[in-house]
Design an enzyme around this catalytic site. Structure first.
Site, PDB file in Angstrom:
ATOM      1  N   HIS A  34       0.819  -1.219   0.000  1.00 51.04           N
ATOM      2  CA  HIS A  34       0.000   0.000   0.000  1.00 51.04           C
ATOM      3  C   HIS A  34       0.853   1.270   0.000  1.00 51.04           C
ATOM      4  O   HIS A  34       0.427   2.313   0.482  1.00 51.04           O
ATOM      5  CB  HIS A  34      -0.990   0.002   1.175  1.00 51.04           C
ATOM      6  CG  HIS A  34      -2.027  -1.069   1.045  1.00 51.04           C
ATOM      7  ND1 HIS A  34      -3.169  -0.897   0.296  1.00 51.04           N
ATOM      8  CD2 HIS A  34      -2.057  -2.349   1.512  1.00 51.04           C
ATOM      9  CE1 HIS A  34      -3.871  -2.030   0.336  1.00 51.04           C
ATOM     10  NE2 HIS A  34      -3.219  -2.922   1.049  1.00 51.04           N
ATOM     11  N   ASP A  36       2.506   2.007  -3.000  1.00 55.81           N
ATOM     12  CA  ASP A  36       2.659   2.458  -4.401  1.00 55.81           C
ATOM     13  C   ASP A  36       1.803   3.680  -4.711  1.00 55.81           C
ATOM     14  O   ASP A  36       2.290   4.656  -5.289  1.00 55.81           O
ATOM     15  CB  ASP A  36       2.447   1.312  -5.423  1.00 55.81           C
ATOM     16  CG  ASP A  36       1.116   0.582  -5.332  1.00 55.81           C
ATOM     17  OD1 ASP A  36       0.321   0.886  -4.411  1.00 55.81           O
ATOM     18  OD2 ASP A  36       0.874  -0.294  -6.187  1.00 55.81           O
ATOM     19  N   ALA A 122      -5.746 -14.740  -5.037  1.00 56.93           N
ATOM     20  CA  ALA A 122      -4.781 -15.102  -3.997  1.00 56.93           C
ATOM     21  C   ALA A 122      -3.853 -13.945  -3.666  1.00 56.93           C
ATOM     22  O   ALA A 122      -2.913 -14.085  -2.892  1.00 56.93           O
ATOM     23  CB  ALA A 122      -3.965 -16.319  -4.437  1.00 56.93           C
ATOM     24  N   SER A 126      -3.393 -11.766 -10.497  1.00 57.79           N
ATOM     25  CA  SER A 126      -3.831 -12.386 -11.741  1.00 57.79           C
ATOM     26  C   SER A 126      -4.380 -11.312 -12.684  1.00 57.79           C
ATOM     27  O   SER A 126      -4.230 -11.412 -13.903  1.00 57.79           O
ATOM     28  CB  SER A 126      -4.890 -13.450 -11.459  1.00 57.79           C
ATOM     29  OG  SER A 126      -5.863 -12.946 -10.565  1.00 57.79           O
ATOM     30  N   ASP A 172       1.715  -3.823  -9.375  1.00 59.31           N
ATOM     31  CA  ASP A 172       1.440  -5.139  -9.958  1.00 59.31           C
ATOM     32  C   ASP A 172       1.743  -5.163 -11.455  1.00 59.31           C
ATOM     33  O   ASP A 172       2.385  -6.090 -11.965  1.00 59.31           O
ATOM     34  CB  ASP A 172      -0.029  -5.527  -9.740  1.00 59.31           C
ATOM     35  CG  ASP A 172      -0.414  -5.472  -8.268  1.00 59.31           C
ATOM     36  OD1 ASP A 172       0.499  -5.339  -7.435  1.00 59.31           O
ATOM     37  OD2 ASP A 172      -1.606  -5.557  -7.968  1.00 59.31           O
ATOM     38  N   TYR A 222     -10.463  -1.406  -0.337  1.00 55.98           N
ATOM     39  CA  TYR A 222      -9.155  -0.975  -0.883  1.00 55.98           C
ATOM     40  C   TYR A 222      -9.213   0.515  -1.222  1.00 55.98           C
ATOM     41  O   TYR A 222      -8.335   1.283  -0.836  1.00 55.98           O
ATOM     42  CB  TYR A 222      -8.818  -1.797  -2.136  1.00 55.98           C
ATOM     43  CG  TYR A 222      -7.502  -1.403  -2.793  1.00 55.98           C
ATOM     44  CD1 TYR A 222      -6.319  -2.055  -2.474  1.00 55.98           C
ATOM     45  CD2 TYR A 222      -7.439  -0.367  -3.726  1.00 55.98           C
ATOM     46  CE1 TYR A 222      -5.119  -1.701  -3.065  1.00 55.98           C
ATOM     47  CE2 TYR A 222      -6.248   0.000  -4.315  1.00 55.98           C
ATOM     48  CZ  TYR A 222      -5.095  -0.673  -3.992  1.00 55.98           C
ATOM     49  OH  TYR A 222      -3.907  -0.301  -4.581  1.00 55.98           O
TER      50      TYR A 222
HETATM   51  C1  GLA Z   1      -2.969  -4.381  -4.892  1.00 55.83           C
HETATM   52  C2  GLA Z   1      -2.820  -3.197  -5.849  1.00 55.83           C
HETATM   53  C3  GLA Z   1      -1.407  -2.620  -5.827  1.00 55.83           C
HETATM   54  C4  GLA Z   1      -0.927  -2.362  -4.405  1.00 55.83           C
HETATM   55  C5  GLA Z   1      -1.207  -3.564  -3.507  1.00 55.83           C
HETATM   56  C6  GLA Z   1      -0.892  -3.286  -2.057  1.00 55.83           C
HETATM   57  O1  GLA Z   1      -2.208  -5.463  -5.332  1.00 55.83           O
HETATM   58  O2  GLA Z   1      -3.146  -3.580  -7.151  1.00 55.83           O
HETATM   59  O3  GLA Z   1      -1.336  -1.471  -6.607  1.00 55.83           O
HETATM   60  O4  GLA Z   1      -1.511  -1.202  -3.884  1.00 55.83           O
HETATM   61  O5  GLA Z   1      -2.553  -4.005  -3.587  1.00 55.83           O
HETATM   62  O6  GLA Z   1       0.452  -3.065  -1.879  1.00 55.83           O
END
Ligand code: GLA
Length: 387
Positions: A34, A36, A122, A126, A172, A222
Site C-alpha cells: 500500500h 505504491d 490469492a 492475476s 502489480d 481498498y
Molecule cells: C494491490 C494493488 C497494488 C498495491 C497492492 C498493495 O495489489 O493492485 O497497486 O496497492 O494491492 O500493496
C-alpha cells in the site's frame, strides 16, 4: 503451462487458424505494501505463474471474440460499445484495448483465448497478469511494438481504474511487465526509477501460504484506504500552503501528528502505517545488502502487524497463519498484496521449512476445515511473446 494447451483451444473455438502467443506473470512482493499509490517504494518480483494468451486480428473493424479457457466462457463484444462486456474477465480485455487505443495503437477486431496458472484471488495479481499479457499482444499485433513498457504498465493500471473499479497503484502491472528471473525489483513509485536486485538468499526460501479466503479488491475497502491516505495529505497541505504535498511520501511524522485530531483516528492510523512501511522497504534493502535475513524477517513481521492493526486489511485466517509462522520460528511472515484474504509470504530457513509447512497445514485444517495452499516462490520473467 503449455503453449499447445492454449493453442488447441484457440484453434477449436475460432476458425482453426493460429495466432501469436504471449505470456505475463503474476507477482510477489517482499515488502512495501500500500505504498505504491502513496508515492513510496515497493519490492516486488514476477513469478513463474501467470497468464498465457493466443491472439490474432480477425479482420473485423471492432469485434472481439474472447474465450476464457479455464472458465469455459465465451464472450463477444464490440470495442465501440460504450458499456463494454459484463463478464469481469472480459472487462480486462475491453479496458486494455481501449487504453491501448488511447496510446495510439490502431486496435481492430481480434480473437483471443487465454488461460492462467496464477491462482485467482490469492493476491498474486492475476488481473495485472491479464492486463499486461493482453497489452503486450495488442502492442505487437496492431502497434508495431511502439508502446513503451512503462506505457503498458500505465495502461494496465488505467484499465483497473476506468473499467474495473479498483484505484490501484502501479506495483502489480510494473512487476508483471518488467519482471526478470532471479531478481526482485526495488521501485520508487514517485520517480519510477527502479533497480534489479538478484535474490538468492543463502539457506532460506520464500514460500506463500494461501488462506484460500478470496481476496476481492473491486468495490472493496481498498479504495477507502486510498481515500484515507489522500485525505491526510489534503489536511497537511492545507496546514502548509507553502509546501507541495502530492502523496504521503511528501509528509513527515511531525506533519502527520499535527493533523491527527482533525483527520480522526482511522485515517491517522492508516497514514502512520504507510510512513512506517516506506522506511521498512529501505530497511529491507539495506539488510539484503548486508546479507542480514533475520533483519529482513523482523521487518516483514512489523509490516504484518501494521497491515493487520493499523491498515486493517488482514483477516482472521491470515493472522492465524502469521501466528503459526512465529511459533515455528519462521524468519519473516506477513500478508502479501492488497489484503482482505489471499496469501502470506514467508521467509523460512531451509531447515525449518518442512516442519513449518506440515504444522501450518495441520493447524489450519483443524481450525478451518481445509489446508492452506502452498506455493514455493520461483522468480520468473516479465511479459513476453512466446511465438
Ligand atoms: C494491490 C494493488 C497494488 C498495491 C497492492 C498493495 O495489489 O493492485 O497497486 O496497492 O494491492 O500493496
Amino acid at each position: 503451462m503449455e503453449i499447445d494447451f492454449v493453442r488447441s483451444r484457440f484453434i477449436k473455438h475460432f476458425d482453426g487458424k493460429t495466432g501469436n502467443v504471449y505470456a505475463s506473470p503474476g507477482r510477489i512482493n517482499l515488502i512495501g505494501e500500500h505504498t505504491d499509490y502513496n508515492g513510496g517504494f515497493v519490492f516486488p518480483g514476477a513469478v513463474d505463474k501467470g497468464i498465457m494468451a493466443e491472439m490474432r486480428a480477425n479482420g473485423t473493424e471492432d469485434t472481439v471474440m474472447a474465450y476464457a479457457i479455464d472458465l469455459k466462457d465465451r464472450v463477444d463484444f464490440k470495442l465501440s460499445d460504450p458499456d463494454g462486456p459484463r463478464a469481469s474477465w472480459a472487462r480486462y480485455i475491453y479496458g486494455i484495448a481501449l487504453e491501448m487505443k488511447k496510446l495510439g495503437v490502431p486496435v481492430k477486431g481480434f480473437n483471443i483465448a487465454f488461460a492462467g496458472d496464477v491462482p485467482l484471488g490469492a493476491g498474486m495479481s492475476s488481473s495485472a497478469a491479464m492486463e499486461s499479457c493482453f497489452a503486450c499482444g495488442l502492442n505487437d499485433i496492431f502497434g508495431e511494438n511502439k508502446v513503451s513498457q512503462w506505457d503498458m504498465v500505465l495502461a494496465g493500471q488505467a484499465t483497473e481504474h476506468n473499467y474495473c473499479g479498483v484505484n490501484c497503484g502501479i506495483m502489480d502491472q510494473f512487476a508483471s511487465v518488467f519482471g526478470k528471473a532471479g531478481c526482485l525489483m526495488r521501485l520508487d513509485c514517485r520517480s519510477r526509477e527502479f533497480e534489479y536486485f538478484p535474490f538468492k538468499p543463502d539457506g532460506y526460501r520464500l514460500v506463500l501460504l494461501d488462506s484460500v479466503v478470496k481476496h476481492q479488491l473491486a468495490g472493496s475497502p481498498y479504495n477507502d484506504r486510498r481515500n484515507s491516505c489522500e485525505n491526510v495529505v489534503k489536511h497537511i497541505q492545507a496546514k502548509h500552503p507553502e509546501g507541495k504535498f502530492e502523496t504521503l511520501r511528501d509528509c513527515t511524522w511531525e506533519q502527520l501528528d499535527e493533523v491527527r485530531a482533525e483527520v480522526g483516528e482511522e485515517d491517522y492510523k492508516r497514514a502512520k502505517f504507510v510512513l512506517g512501511e516506506k522506511d521498512r522497504v529501505l530497511g529491507v534493502c539495506e539488510a539484503l545488502n548486508e546479507g542480514d535475513y533475520e533483519k529482513v524477517g523482523e521487518l516483514m513481521y512489523q509490516t504484518h502487524e501494521g497491515l493487520s492493526k493499523d491498515y486493517e486489511v488482514s483477516c482472521e485466517e491470515l493472522d492465524f497463519l502469521n501466528d503459526i509462522a512465529k511459533e515455528c520460528g519462521v524468519t519473516g511472515s506477513r500478508i502479501m498484496g492488497g489484503g482482505f484474504g489471499g496469501c502470506t509470504i514467508n521467509l523460512v530457513r531451509n531447515d525449518l521449512y518442512k516442519n513449518f509447512i506440515a504444522t501450518a497445514k495441520q493447524k489450519f485444517n483443524d481450525k478451518y476445515g481445509h489446508e492452506p495452499k502452498v506455493y514455493d516462490v520461483v522468480i520468473g520473467d516479465g511479459s513476453r511473446k512466446l511465438c
